[in-house]
Write an enzyme that holds these catalytic residues in place. Structure first.
Site, PDB file in Angstrom:
ATOM      1  CG  ASN A   1     -78.983  63.777 -17.676  1.00 31.86           C
ATOM      2  OD1 ASN A   1     -78.875  62.599 -17.311  1.00 31.86           O
ATOM      3  ND2 ASN A   1     -78.964  64.780 -16.827  1.00 31.86           N
ATOM      4  CD  GLU A   2     -81.396  63.976 -13.700  1.00 27.96           C
ATOM      5  OE1 GLU A   2     -81.306  65.191 -13.459  1.00 27.96           O
ATOM      6  OE2 GLU A   2     -81.077  63.097 -12.867  1.00 27.96           O
TER       7      GLU A   2
ATOM      8  CD  GLN B   1     -72.386  67.683 -13.906  1.00 24.77           C
ATOM      9  OE1 GLN B   1     -72.991  66.864 -14.584  1.00 24.77           O
ATOM     10  NE2 GLN B   1     -72.501  67.734 -12.606  1.00 24.77           N
TER      11      GLN B   1
ATOM     12  CG  HIS C   1     -75.734  65.489 -18.613  1.00 25.97           C
ATOM     13  ND1 HIS C   1     -75.578  64.200 -18.175  1.00 25.97           N
ATOM     14  CD2 HIS C   1     -75.994  66.218 -17.499  1.00 25.97           C
ATOM     15  CE1 HIS C   1     -75.744  64.144 -16.858  1.00 25.97           C
ATOM     16  NE2 HIS C   1     -75.988  65.363 -16.421  1.00 25.97           N
TER      17      HIS C   1
HETATM   18  C1  BGC Z   1     -77.559  65.172 -12.969  1.00 23.65           C
HETATM   19  C2  BGC Z   1     -76.066  65.386 -12.765  1.00 23.65           C
HETATM   20  C3  BGC Z   1     -75.813  65.909 -11.361  1.00 23.65           C
HETATM   21  C4  BGC Z   1     -76.293  64.853 -10.397  1.00 23.65           C
HETATM   22  C5  BGC Z   1     -76.013  65.139  -8.935  1.00 23.65           C
HETATM   23  C6  BGC Z   1     -78.264  64.570 -11.787  1.00 23.65           C
HETATM   24  O1  BGC Z   1     -79.466  65.209 -11.618  1.00 23.65           O
HETATM   25  O2  BGC Z   1     -77.797  64.452 -14.141  1.00 23.65           O
HETATM   26  O3  BGC Z   1     -75.600  66.252 -13.758  1.00 23.65           O
HETATM   27  O4  BGC Z   1     -74.505  66.249 -11.147  1.00 23.65           O
HETATM   28  O5  BGC Z   1     -77.676  64.676 -10.540  1.00 23.65           O
HETATM   29  O6  BGC Z   1     -76.747  66.187  -8.444  1.00 23.65           O
END
Ligand code: BGC
Length: 426
Positions: free
Chosen positions: A156-157, A18, A112
């Protein structure tokens, strides 16, 4: 205003794809360039954090923050399967060193969302081979950089694919209902099913050309239950490698967690959502040192699922309800069944009005303070995001940053919210 003790990690977060720019060996980069892309614009140079990370870290330190969560890009480290790029490894070594020179604790995320393009050709996040591939990359990175790290987020997530699948299912049901109505002529809706199907066929052909597979299983694709288990196994494999190499590193993954609230008649549906979003991951994370809590808003659940935001609600650029109280609720909810440390690894708001970001931070941090006062083990808070950046398929129009960037010149303009966040450290 309550302040945090100096041991508390107070910082901001980013993700490589990003912010860095030119992540050319990744699946996202390839998808952004395709004719049948779902991205509104390509990431290109992003905000050139790859070259300007030192300036960005210095801005954080000047504002009084003491920690930075960023991700290491697998597609840079292993651009081709089995070929590791030492130069890219040294890049991240430099980023870590720069953090240390500025008194900033580096908190690294190993994955990520973006993956190497070659991983997709092998079946991506639905392939049985992915946990081993991920573990091999983790061994290389942690073997070289682990001595400098105290906190590592593996993935991540981890629950993102399951959330996407649930949203897509809801959308399909709505579409089918609309189609059924239009078929009997009672309602006119703008759906051109035939054209859509033809579009899907052409997209599949392009996928085959670009990735060698008809269906791209990237990290944020709709995850099947089998794929979800693969993500969890990848986490466990990474954790095992990290523990073997550097047992003192504190390891965890991060989850996207809504503040799920039940409206009248919605109790059972809300419990089911929480089970899907959080509880079913417990067996895989119970041995982790910490959980990364990522929260942006609440989700109010009626008997048939999520309800729209209240009519008078303030909406962010992402169309989420402005609801900073959600963070405290989520921390209290996860702490009921996860007993390790908690780190807020993301929390933030997309808005052009920085005074709303300041208000959001104030309210969210007040909630974090109340949790700590009640003895909950919250060890850190990372605001999303350090910089206005590439919001995946939505491109650059969503402004989540504590720092604005003029992308024509890549000039940084710190917002008031950056100094405001920094002022919370004692
Ligand atoms: C993610 C980010 C994303 C952010 C805002 C999260 O789900 O980890 O990469 O930019 O939310 O939407």
């Amino acid at each position: 205003m309550d302040r945090f003790d100096t041991g508390f990690l107070l910082g901001a977060a980013t993700a490589a794809h990003q912010v860095e720019g030119n992540n050319t060996n990744s699946d996202c980069w390839a998808m952004e360039q395709m004719e049948h892309t779902t991205f509104t614009e390509p990431s290109l140079d992003a905000v050139d954090h790859y070259h300007r990370y030192c300036e960005d870290i210095a801005l954080m330190a000047d504002a009084g923050l003491n920690a930075y969560r960023f991700s290491i890009e697998w597609a840079r480290i292993e651009p081709e399967e089995g070929r590791f790029d030492e130069k890219e490894l040294r890049h991240y070594q430099d980023v870590i060193r720069c953090c240390q020179e500025h008194g900033i604790e580096p908190v690294v995320t190993l994955h990520h969302f973006s993956s190497p393009k070659w991983l997709i050709t092998k079946g991506g996040w639905e392939a049985d081979t992915t946990p081993d591939d991920f573990a091999r990359y983790v061994r290389y990175v942690i073997g070289a950089l682990g001595s400098e790290l105290r906190y590592v987020c593996t993935i991540n997530e981890a629950n993102m694919g399951i959330q996407v699948a649930a949203i897509a299912k809801r959308y399909m049901i709505q579409m089918q209902a609309a189609q059924a109505k239009s078929a009997d002529g009672s309602v006119q809706v703008g759906i051109n099913l035939e054209k859509m199907m033809a579009g899907q066929q052409a997209a599949a052909e392009e996928n085959k050309r670009v990735f060698g597979v008809e269906k791209v299983e990237n990290f944020t694709s709709m995850r099947t239950p089998a794929g979800d288990a693969i993500v969890c196994r990848a986490h466990e494999a990474a954790r095992a490698v990290i523990r073997e190499l550097y047992p003192d590193i504190r390891v965890g993954l991060t989850l996207s967690l809504h503040d799920i609230q039940a409206a009248e008649g919605g109790k059972a549906a809300a419990e089911k959502e929480w089970e899907e979003e959080f509880t079913h991951y417990l067996p895989y994370i119970k041995e982790d040192d910490f959980l990364g809590v990522q929260n942006y808003t609440r989700s109010v659940i009626g008997p048939d699922g999520a309800l729209p935001a209240p009519e008078d609600a303030e909406l962010t650029q992402m169309n989420y309800e402005f609801y900073p109280q959600a963070l405290e609720h989520v921390i209290r909810n996860v702490a009921k069944s996860f007993h390790g440390e908690l780190i807020v690894t993301e929390n933030g708001i997309a808005t052009a009005d920085d005074t709303r970001r300041v208000a959001f931070i104030e309210e969210a941090l007040a909630g974090v303070h109340r949790c700590i006062r009640d003895g909950l083990p919250v060890r850190g808070y990372f605001h999303w995001s350090l910089l206005d950046n590439f919001e995946w398929q939505k491109g650059y129009s969503m402004t989540f940053g504590l720092i604005a960037v003029d992308r024509a010149t890549q000039t940084r303009h710190p917002k008031e919210s950056l100094a405001f966040l920094g002022s919370f450290l004692r």
